[in-house]
Design a protein around this motif. Structure first.
Motif, PDB file in Angstrom:
ATOM      1  N   SER A  67      11.738 -54.458  18.634  1.00 46.08           N
ATOM      2  CA  SER A  67      10.332 -54.488  18.195  1.00 46.08           C
ATOM      3  C   SER A  67       9.759 -53.076  18.114  1.00 46.08           C
ATOM      4  O   SER A  67       9.058 -52.729  17.156  1.00 46.08           O
ATOM      5  N   ILE A  68      10.038 -52.282  19.131  1.00 43.52           N
ATOM      6  CA  ILE A  68       9.475 -50.924  19.173  1.00 43.52           C
ATOM      7  C   ILE A  68      10.119 -50.045  18.109  1.00 43.52           C
ATOM      8  O   ILE A  68       9.435 -49.270  17.432  1.00 43.52           O
TER       9      ILE A  68
ATOM     10  N   TYR B   2       8.588 -50.795  14.853  1.00 39.90           N
ATOM     11  CA  TYR B   2       7.274 -50.139  14.712  1.00 39.90           C
ATOM     12  C   TYR B   2       7.451 -48.697  14.243  1.00 39.90           C
ATOM     13  O   TYR B   2       6.736 -48.228  13.351  1.00 39.90           O
TER      14      TYR B   2
ATOM     15  N   HIS C 297       6.398 -47.763  10.418  1.00 43.90           N
ATOM     16  CA  HIS C 297       5.345 -46.752  10.335  1.00 43.90           C
ATOM     17  C   HIS C 297       5.806 -45.603   9.446  1.00 43.90           C
ATOM     18  O   HIS C 297       5.073 -45.171   8.534  1.00 43.90           O
TER      19      HIS C 297
ATOM     20  N   THR D 127       8.910 -61.544  15.841  1.00 39.36           N
ATOM     21  CA  THR D 127       8.481 -60.219  16.309  1.00 39.36           C
ATOM     22  C   THR D 127       8.389 -59.239  15.149  1.00 39.36           C
ATOM     23  O   THR D 127       7.530 -58.356  15.129  1.00 39.36           O
TER      24      THR D 127
ATOM     25  N   LEU E 280       7.460 -59.980  12.155  1.00 39.19           N
ATOM     26  CA  LEU E 280       6.192 -60.278  11.480  1.00 39.19           C
ATOM     27  C   LEU E 280       5.006 -59.762  12.287  1.00 39.19           C
ATOM     28  O   LEU E 280       4.030 -59.260  11.730  1.00 39.19           O
ATOM     29  N   TYR E 281       5.105 -59.881  13.611  1.00 42.44           N
ATOM     30  CA  TYR E 281       3.992 -59.423  14.457  1.00 42.44           C
ATOM     31  C   TYR E 281       3.806 -57.902  14.329  1.00 42.44           C
ATOM     32  O   TYR E 281       2.678 -57.400  14.262  1.00 42.44           O
ATOM     33  N   ILE E 282       4.928 -57.186  14.350  1.00 39.29           N
ATOM     34  CA  ILE E 282       4.837 -55.723  14.209  1.00 39.29           C
ATOM     35  C   ILE E 282       4.312 -55.374  12.818  1.00 39.29           C
ATOM     36  O   ILE E 282       3.465 -54.487  12.659  1.00 39.29           O
TER      37      ILE E 282
ATOM     38  N   GLN F 131       2.361 -57.216  10.991  1.00 37.57           N
ATOM     39  CA  GLN F 131       0.927 -57.542  10.970  1.00 37.57           C
ATOM     40  C   GLN F 131       0.107 -56.405  11.578  1.00 37.57           C
ATOM     41  O   GLN F 131      -0.938 -56.004  11.046  1.00 37.57           O
ATOM     42  N   SER F 132       0.597 -55.870  12.700  1.00 34.46           N
ATOM     43  CA  SER F 132      -0.115 -54.784  13.372  1.00 34.46           C
ATOM     44  C   SER F 132      -0.218 -53.564  12.458  1.00 34.46           C
ATOM     45  O   SER F 132      -1.283 -52.974  12.306  1.00 34.46           O
TER      46      SER F 132
ATOM     47  N   GLN G 112      -2.449 -54.050   9.393  1.00 35.73           N
ATOM     48  CA  GLN G 112      -3.856 -53.912   9.775  1.00 35.73           C
ATOM     49  C   GLN G 112      -4.232 -52.428   9.879  1.00 35.73           C
ATOM     50  O   GLN G 112      -5.247 -51.998   9.339  1.00 35.73           O
ATOM     51  N   GLN G 113      -3.366 -51.644  10.539  1.00 35.20           N
ATOM     52  CA  GLN G 113      -3.655 -50.218  10.703  1.00 35.20           C
ATOM     53  C   GLN G 113      -3.707 -49.483   9.370  1.00 35.20           C
ATOM     54  O   GLN G 113      -4.507 -48.573   9.189  1.00 35.20           O
TER      55      GLN G 113
ATOM     56  N   SER H 269       2.745 -55.055  19.020  1.00 39.83           N
ATOM     57  CA  SER H 269       2.554 -56.495  19.181  1.00 39.83           C
ATOM     58  C   SER H 269       3.871 -57.247  19.027  1.00 39.83           C
ATOM     59  O   SER H 269       4.033 -58.047  18.115  1.00 39.83           O
TER      60      SER H 269
ATOM     61  N   TRP I 133       7.004 -59.893  20.300  1.00 40.95           N
ATOM     62  CA  TRP I 133       6.946 -61.330  20.610  1.00 40.95           C
ATOM     63  C   TRP I 133       6.702 -61.635  22.074  1.00 40.95           C
ATOM     64  O   TRP I 133       6.115 -62.672  22.386  1.00 40.95           O
TER      65      TRP I 133
ATOM     66  N   TYR J  40       0.825 -63.613  14.863  1.00 36.60           N
ATOM     67  CA  TYR J  40       0.648 -63.053  16.198  1.00 36.60           C
ATOM     68  C   TYR J  40      -0.660 -63.529  16.811  1.00 36.60           C
ATOM     69  O   TYR J  40      -1.710 -63.510  16.165  1.00 36.60           O
TER      70      TYR J  40
ATOM     71  N   CYS K 130       6.052 -56.307  24.835  1.00 35.07           N
ATOM     72  CA  CYS K 130       6.431 -56.157  23.428  1.00 35.07           C
ATOM     73  C   CYS K 130       7.793 -56.816  23.191  1.00 35.07           C
ATOM     74  O   CYS K 130       7.863 -57.994  22.880  1.00 35.07           O
TER      75      CYS K 130
END
Lengths: 438, 438
Positions: free
Chosen positions: A101-102, A105, A109, A134, A136-138, A140-141, A144-145, B254, B256, B269, B280
Motif C-alpha cells: 500500500s505504501i 502511494y 504519486h 487497498t 483503490l483506497y490509495i 482514492q486518497s 482527492q489530493q 489509506s 486496507w 474507503y 495502512c
C-alpha cells in the motif's frame, strides 16, 4: 476428448516433475493440503535458522554494529536484487521496503506528478472495480489530493477506457479474486499510445507468472513478497521504477533512508540517485532477513528451468484442478471464474457459486464449503462477491505454488471437495460462522 | 562538594538498585558495555523463543489461519496497548505500525489539514534545525505539498517563534544529538495559546522518560520501538492522536488495514473509527511479534516502581556518568552538550569536542574516540556536527537504559574513556576510517 484423470496419473506427473525436489525445502504441515500460497506462502525450512541467527547472533551479539557487520543497511537492495530477475528488472532497479500500500502511494504519486507536469489537462485515473481494495483506497486518497477522478471499470471495458483524458492507468496484473491476468506488454503499449502512464501491481504475479517489466516498457511497479515468494507473514514489499522515471520525481514519503547520504544527517532532503529514493524509514530487520530464505529457493529454481519451468508446472496444476473439479464435482453447481486461456490466467483457480445455491436465497454456500475444506486440512480461501444481483459472485479461491504444490495435492483436494459436497458436510452450522479473517 | 565516585560506590549503588533484577531479562554480550540503547535496544532473552514460535509454530503450522489463531490481526492494537501506559495514553489510543517516518507523514498531514481547515492564513510549520533529519525531510515534503514554509529554529528561539502565523509545531521531545528535553506540557500550552497544533516525536522518550500525552493535551505523537523499548532492529513504530483529533481527518496513507471493515473488501474507503485509521498495509508479523518481548519487560518494571523508578535510576546513571567524566577525564577537553538540569534531560549524555582538538584543524577527534571505545567493547556512537564554524559540535553519544545499564557499566565505560585518552590510543589510523553507519 481428454483422458480421465486418476490418482495414479497424478502420481506419475509428480514422479516426472523436475521441480519436485524443491518441495523438501518447505515446511509443509502434516495433514494439510495448502492451496493458499497466493495469500501467505509457506515457510521455507531455512527460515527458522535465519530468524534464530538474526535475533541471537546479529541483534543479540552485534547489536548496533550489525548495521555494518551483518549488512542490514543494504537489505533493501540485496532483497531487491534477488527479486529483480523474476519480474524482468535489472540489478539495482528494485528495492524491498515498507508495504504494498505504501509503495503504491509512492509510485502513484510519482506517476501523477509526471502526468500533471506533462499533460495537466488529463483528469482521470483508471483502475478496475475488482482491483484489490487497498489499491483503490490509495488511488482514492491521491485522486482527492490531486483533484482527479478515479474511474473504475470492468476488465472488458479496458480498451475503451484508455482515452486521452486519462493520466494514469493503475492495474493489478493478476486479479486477486478471479486470477485473470492482463497482457502487460499489450496493455502498456496501448496506454502509452495515448500518453497514459502505467502503474502495475504484481502482488499475485511475482514468482507465479512470467513478468518482464523492462520488455513491457512499464512505468512503475510494486508488489508483495509474502505470497508466491514465500517471504513470511507481512514481509516487506518491493518497488520498481523504469530507469526513464526513477530519478524524475521525488516521492513524497521522503524519509532518511531515501536520502542521497542517509548517515550524513543533513537537515536538507536530497533524494538518492536510483530506486533507493523510494526508501523511507528503518525497515523491520527480522522480517526482512527471513524473506531471503524464500528468495533463495527461487535461486535454486533458476537452475531447474527458472520461470519457464515454474509456469509450465503452474499451468499444469491449474489445468488439472479445473479438469478434476469438472470430473469429480460436476454435479455440485460450481462455476469457474478463472480464464481457461493460459495467457489470461495466473497461478490460482477461483470457483464460483451463484447466490441461492447455499442455505438460503442470499447464500452461495461458498464460505461454508471453504470452511468445511479447511476443517479437513484443505486450505483455500473465500472472497465475498457483491451479493445477490452483483456480477461479482462469491469466490472459492485456490492458489497453486509450483515450488511446493504437487499433483497429488490437487487430486486429494478435489476428492475432499467432492466428499464435502456429496455428504452435505458443508451445511453444518459451524461452517457458517464468520471469522475476522478468512 | 560532591564525594568522589569510586568503583566501590558504583557496586554499592548496583546492590541497592531495585530495578537490577531486570538486567537478567536481557542478552548482554560478554565483554560489551552497551551504551547505545538509544540507537538500538538490546535483545530481551525472550525474543529468541518468540521468533522461533512465530516462525515455526504460527507461520509454519498455522499458516494463513494464524491471522485468527495467533491473533496477528490485532498485533497493532495489542502492541499499542502495551506502549500506552508509558506515554500517558489510554488503552485503544495507540497502534503500532509502519515506521516513524511514515507515521509522521500521516499525523503531520492530518495536523496540517486541521490547521488549514480552521485557520488557512497560517503558512508556517516550525521545527528545530537539530531535529532528527527524517522529521525534517517529511516536513519538507508536506510543506511543499501544502505550500507552507518550514521554519527551522534553535531551541532557545522556540518561545519567540510561536506566533499566530504558525500552523503546526513539530518537535522531538528529547533531542537525538544533545539529549535535551522539552517541557511537553508547557510548550503545548504555549502553542495552543496561539492556536498552533502540536506534533511530538517520542523516539528518544518512550520508555526512557516520563511522558503524559493526555495530561499535556498534545495533539499528535509518533515514536520508535527499537530504542529504549527494546523491540528489535527496525521494529514497527507507534502512533497516537488525541481523542479530539483522531476521527477528524482521514490520513492520506489509506491502506486496507485502516478501513472500517478491512476484510469486507469494500471498493470504497471508509476509515475506521479510532486510531486504527492510522493503519495502512500488512505489517511485518515476525518483527511485530518479537517487539512484545521488549514490552513485557516494561510490564515487569511496572511492578518495580514503573516510570518513577526508571526515571530515578536513569537520572542517577546520567549524573554519575557526567560526574565521572569530569572526575576521571577532566584533562582531555570534553564538553557536555546535555543539560545539567534534570527536567531538561533525557536518558543520554552527549559529550562534545571542539574542532581542532583532533588530529587536524577540522577534526574534533570525537569519531575516533568513539571507535577506540567500541574496539574496547564500550559501545556508544558518534553524531557529526556541522563542522568548523557551526554551533553544532561533533557528539560522542552515550545512552543509558535503566532496565539493563548498571552503575558498574558507567564506571567501567569512563575508565575505558580515560585510558583511550591517556594512552592516545584513539589517534591510531584505524579509528579514523569511516563506516557506512556508526
Amino acid at each position: 476428448m481428454t483422458e480421465k484423470i486418476t490418482a495414479d496419473l497424478c502420481r506419475q506427473w509428480d514422479a516426472q516433475d523436475l521441480l519436485a525436489p524443491l518441495r523438501s525445502q518447505f515446511q509443509l504441515p502434516d495433514g494439510i493440503i495448502y492451496l493458499d500460497g497466493n495469500s501467505l506462502g509457506v515457510q521455507p525450512k531455512a527460515a527458522l535458522q535465519r530468524a534464530q541467527e538474526v535475533v541471537a547472533q546479529e541483534w543479540g551479539t552485534q547489536l548496533i554494529r550489525a548495521w555494518n557487520s551483518a549488512d542490514w543497511v543494504h537489505l533493501p537492495q540485496r532483497m531487491g536484487n534477488l527479486i529483480a530477475p523474476w519480474i524482468g528488472a535489472k540489478q539495482e532497479e528494485v528495492v524491498v521496503t515498507d508495504t504494498t500500500s505504501i509503495n503504491l502511494y509512492k509510485v502513484l504519486h510519482a506517476a501523477l506528478r509526471i502526468a500533471q507536469a506533462e499533460q495537466p489537462q488529463r483528469r482521470k485515473v483508471v483502475s478496475e472495480r475488482a482491483n484489490f481494495p487497498t489499491d483503490l483506497y490509495i488511488a482514492q486518497s491521491l485522486c482527492q489530493q490531486f483533484d482527479l477522478d478515479l474511474v473504475l471499470i470492468e476488465p472488458e471495458e479496458l480498451a475503451d477506457s484508455l482515452k486521452e483524458d486519462v493520466a494514469v492507468l493503475l492495474l493489478t496484473h493478476v486479479n486477486y479474486r478471479t486470477g485473470a491476468m492482463h497482457d502487460m506488454e499489450a496493455v502498456t503499449r496501448t496506454a502509452h499510445g495515448v500518453g497514459i502512464v502505467t502503474v502495475w501491481d504484481l502482488c499475485h504475479s511475482a514468482g507465479a507468472v512470467p513478468v518482464d517489466l523492462n520488455a513491457a516498457q512499464a512505468d512503475f511497479a510494486i508488489g508483495c513478497t509474502y505470497k508466491y515468494l514465500n517471504g513470511g507473514p507481512g514481509a516487506p514489499a518491493f518497488v520498481w521504477a523504469h530507469p526513464r522515471h526513477v530519478n524524475r520525481f521525488e516521492q513524497p514519503l521522503s524519509g532518511w533512508h531515501g536520502h542521497a547520504l542517509p548517515f550524513s544527517f543533513d537537515p536538507q532532503y536530497q533524494p538518492a540517485i536510483g530506486v533507493e529514493r523510494y526508501l523511507c524509514g528503518t525497515q523491520p530487520i527480522i522480517s526482512m532477513s527471513v524473506l531471503e530464505c524464500g528468495l533463495q529457493v527461487f535461486a535454486q529454481a533458476q537452475a531447474l528451468g527458472g520461470m519457464a519451468a515454474l509456469r509450465k508446472k503452474s499451468l499444469a496444476l491449474t489445468d488439472t484442478f479445473m479438469r478434476l473439479v469438472e470430473q469429480e464435482c460436476g454435479a455440485y453447481g460450481f462455476g469457474v471464474a478463472t480464464p481457461q486461456m493460459h495467457a489470461q490466467r495466473g497461478s490460482q483457480v477461483s470457483l464460483t457459486r451463484t447466490y441461492g445455491s447455499g442455505i438460503d436465497a442470499k447464500d452461495s454456500g461458498a464460505y461454508a464449503i471453504v470452511q468445511a475444506l479447511i476443517a479437513r486440512g484443505v486450505i483455500g480461501d473465500f472472497r465475498a462477491g457483491g451479493g445477490p444481483g452483483s456480477p461479482h459472485l462469491d469466490i472459492l479461491r485456490f492458489g497453486f505454488t509450483p515450488l511446493y504444490t504437487s499433483f497429488g495435492d490437487v487430486w486429494q483436494a478435489v476428492q475432499h471437495l467432492r466428499e464435502v459436497m456429496q455428504s452435505q458436510e458443508w451445511k453444518q452450522p459451524r461452517f457458517h460462522q464468520r471469522n475476522a479473517v478468512t
